[in-house]
Scaffold this motif. Sequence first.
Motif, PDB file in Angstrom:
ATOM      1  N   ALA A  86      31.133  -2.607 -64.234  1.00  0.00           N
ATOM      2  CA  ALA A  86      30.792  -1.339 -63.595  1.00  0.00           C
ATOM      3  C   ALA A  86      29.361  -1.347 -63.056  1.00  0.00           C
ATOM      4  N   LEU A  87      28.444  -1.922 -63.807  1.00  0.00           N
ATOM      5  CA  LEU A  87      27.033  -1.932 -63.411  1.00  0.00           C
ATOM      6  C   LEU A  87      26.751  -2.877 -62.246  1.00  0.00           C
ATOM      7  N   LEU A  88      27.481  -4.004 -62.194  1.00  0.00           N
ATOM      8  CA  LEU A  88      27.117  -5.040 -61.222  1.00  0.00           C
ATOM      9  C   LEU A  88      28.139  -5.295 -60.121  1.00  0.00           C
ATOM     10  N   ALA A  89      29.387  -4.950 -60.332  1.00  0.00           N
ATOM     11  CA  ALA A  89      30.395  -5.341 -59.354  1.00  0.00           C
ATOM     12  C   ALA A  89      31.355  -4.239 -58.925  1.00  0.00           C
ATOM     13  N   GLU A  90      31.594  -3.267 -59.789  1.00  0.00           N
ATOM     14  CA  GLU A  90      32.604  -2.249 -59.505  1.00  0.00           C
ATOM     15  C   GLU A  90      32.024  -0.856 -59.758  1.00  0.00           C
ATOM     16  N   PRO A  91      31.128  -0.396 -58.876  1.00  0.00           N
ATOM     17  CA  PRO A  91      30.438   0.877 -59.124  1.00  0.00           C
ATOM     18  C   PRO A  91      31.367   2.084 -59.237  1.00  0.00           C
ATOM     19  N   ALA A  92      32.561   1.997 -58.671  1.00  0.00           N
ATOM     20  CA  ALA A  92      33.500   3.116 -58.786  1.00  0.00           C
ATOM     21  C   ALA A  92      33.896   3.361 -60.241  1.00  0.00           C
ATOM     22  N   ARG A  93      33.700   2.351 -61.091  1.00  0.00           N
ATOM     23  CA  ARG A  93      34.067   2.472 -62.499  1.00  0.00           C
ATOM     24  C   ARG A  93      32.930   3.030 -63.368  1.00  0.00           C
ATOM     25  N   LEU A  94      31.777   3.291 -62.776  1.00  0.00           N
ATOM     26  CA  LEU A  94      30.633   3.765 -63.565  1.00  0.00           C
ATOM     27  C   LEU A  94      30.942   5.029 -64.366  1.00  0.00           C
ATOM     28  N   PRO A  95      31.589   6.037 -63.801  1.00  0.00           N
ATOM     29  CA  PRO A  95      31.876   7.234 -64.605  1.00  0.00           C
ATOM     30  C   PRO A  95      32.725   6.941 -65.842  1.00  0.00           C
ATOM     31  N   ARG A 100      23.198   5.188 -69.145  1.00  0.00           N
ATOM     32  CA  ARG A 100      23.598   6.561 -68.827  1.00  0.00           C
ATOM     33  C   ARG A 100      22.826   7.066 -67.609  1.00  0.00           C
ATOM     34  N   GLU A 101      21.528   6.759 -67.559  1.00  0.00           N
ATOM     35  CA  GLU A 101      20.704   7.170 -66.420  1.00  0.00           C
ATOM     36  C   GLU A 101      21.204   6.519 -65.131  1.00  0.00           C
ATOM     37  N   THR A 102      21.565   5.232 -65.216  1.00  0.00           N
ATOM     38  CA  THR A 102      22.096   4.534 -64.051  1.00  0.00           C
ATOM     39  C   THR A 102      23.395   5.167 -63.577  1.00  0.00           C
ATOM     40  N   VAL A 103      24.288   5.459 -64.515  1.00  0.00           N
ATOM     41  CA  VAL A 103      25.552   6.110 -64.156  1.00  0.00           C
ATOM     42  C   VAL A 103      25.291   7.432 -63.452  1.00  0.00           C
ATOM     43  N   THR A 104      24.397   8.226 -63.990  1.00  0.00           N
ATOM     44  CA  THR A 104      24.097   9.553 -63.418  1.00  0.00           C
ATOM     45  C   THR A 104      23.535   9.425 -62.020  1.00  0.00           C
ATOM     46  N   LYS A 105      22.546   8.539 -61.828  1.00  0.00           N
ATOM     47  CA  LYS A 105      21.899   8.381 -60.523  1.00  0.00           C
ATOM     48  C   LYS A 105      22.868   7.869 -59.474  1.00  0.00           C
ATOM     49  N   ARG A 106      23.646   6.849 -59.821  1.00  0.00           N
ATOM     50  CA  ARG A 106      24.540   6.267 -58.831  1.00  0.00           C
ATOM     51  C   ARG A 106      25.704   7.192 -58.513  1.00  0.00           C
ATOM     52  N   SER A 107      26.170   7.910 -59.506  1.00  0.00           N
ATOM     53  CA  SER A 107      27.245   8.866 -59.264  1.00  0.00           C
ATOM     54  C   SER A 107      26.769   9.977 -58.344  1.00  0.00           C
ATOM     55  N   ALA A 108      25.507  10.424 -58.534  1.00  0.00           N
ATOM     56  CA  ALA A 108      24.949  11.464 -57.680  1.00  0.00           C
ATOM     57  C   ALA A 108      24.791  10.975 -56.246  1.00  0.00           C
ATOM     58  N   SER A 109      24.355   9.722 -56.088  1.00  0.00           N
ATOM     59  CA  SER A 109      24.169   9.176 -54.743  1.00  0.00           C
ATOM     60  C   SER A 109      25.489   9.005 -54.005  1.00  0.00           C
ATOM     61  N   ARG A 110      26.551   8.696 -54.748  1.00  0.00           N
ATOM     62  CA  ARG A 110      27.878   8.533 -54.130  1.00  0.00           C
ATOM     63  C   ARG A 110      28.416   9.875 -53.636  1.00  0.00           C
ATOM     64  N   ARG A 111      28.053  10.946 -54.384  1.00  0.00           N
ATOM     65  CA  ARG A 111      28.493  12.283 -53.962  1.00  0.00           C
ATOM     66  C   ARG A 111      27.736  12.742 -52.719  1.00  0.00           C
TER      67      ARG A 111
END
Length: 214
Positions: free
Chosen positions: A180-189, A203-214
């Motif tokens: 999830a962190l390196l290859a499949e960002p859609a799986r971060l949540p 957790r911070e990475t998940v939050t930031k990247r999920s926000a940017s995708r939205r």
Amino acid sequence: MSVVESVNTGVSRPILAKAGASGIDKRPVPGAVRVDVPAPAASGLAGDTICDADHHGGPDQAVYAYAREDLESFAAELGPLRAGMFGENLTTRGVDVCGAELGERWRVGGVLLQVTAPRIPCRTFAAHLERAGWVKRFTAAARPGAYLRVLSPGEIRAGDAVTVEHRPGHGVTVADAFRALLAEPARLPDLLAAGEHLPPKIRETVTKRSASRR
């Protein structure tokens, strides 16, 4: 049987990477090694050196474990790999290191450890192995090994059994987090299912990247 094949520590050595020096080249240690909760940017193993204080060491990365079975999967392209060659403190046998759940607790010798996160490859790792493109290759293989924190200090030696004392049951494994962190960002949540066992940095990475995708 799940066991520690080797306990490995490293000292600072010159390396052709940005840092200029690294403790990644770890070597097997005979006898028992003391394992404690480390200070920030320090290793949990007595005699082990951390040079890159920004990215390694500290309580959540006190110990790094890598399976002999996963080392062997790279042998065709890298040749025979001795224990400690990937910078691991514990080389294990019979342990599904990458299949361990975040928060899983292991009893190893006189020490209680808890799985925290996957190892993220860096250019120092590639320089150590003298392999161009190694970060990309290691990422594609998705066999990162696991960082562990020390819950109960003590000693570990080669031959000690590795016993899983608790598995949280949330289903988020070390390999899942790595992909999830390196290859499949859609799986971060999906990583949020680990709950309290998800390290704050992830957790911070998940939050930031999920926000940017939205």
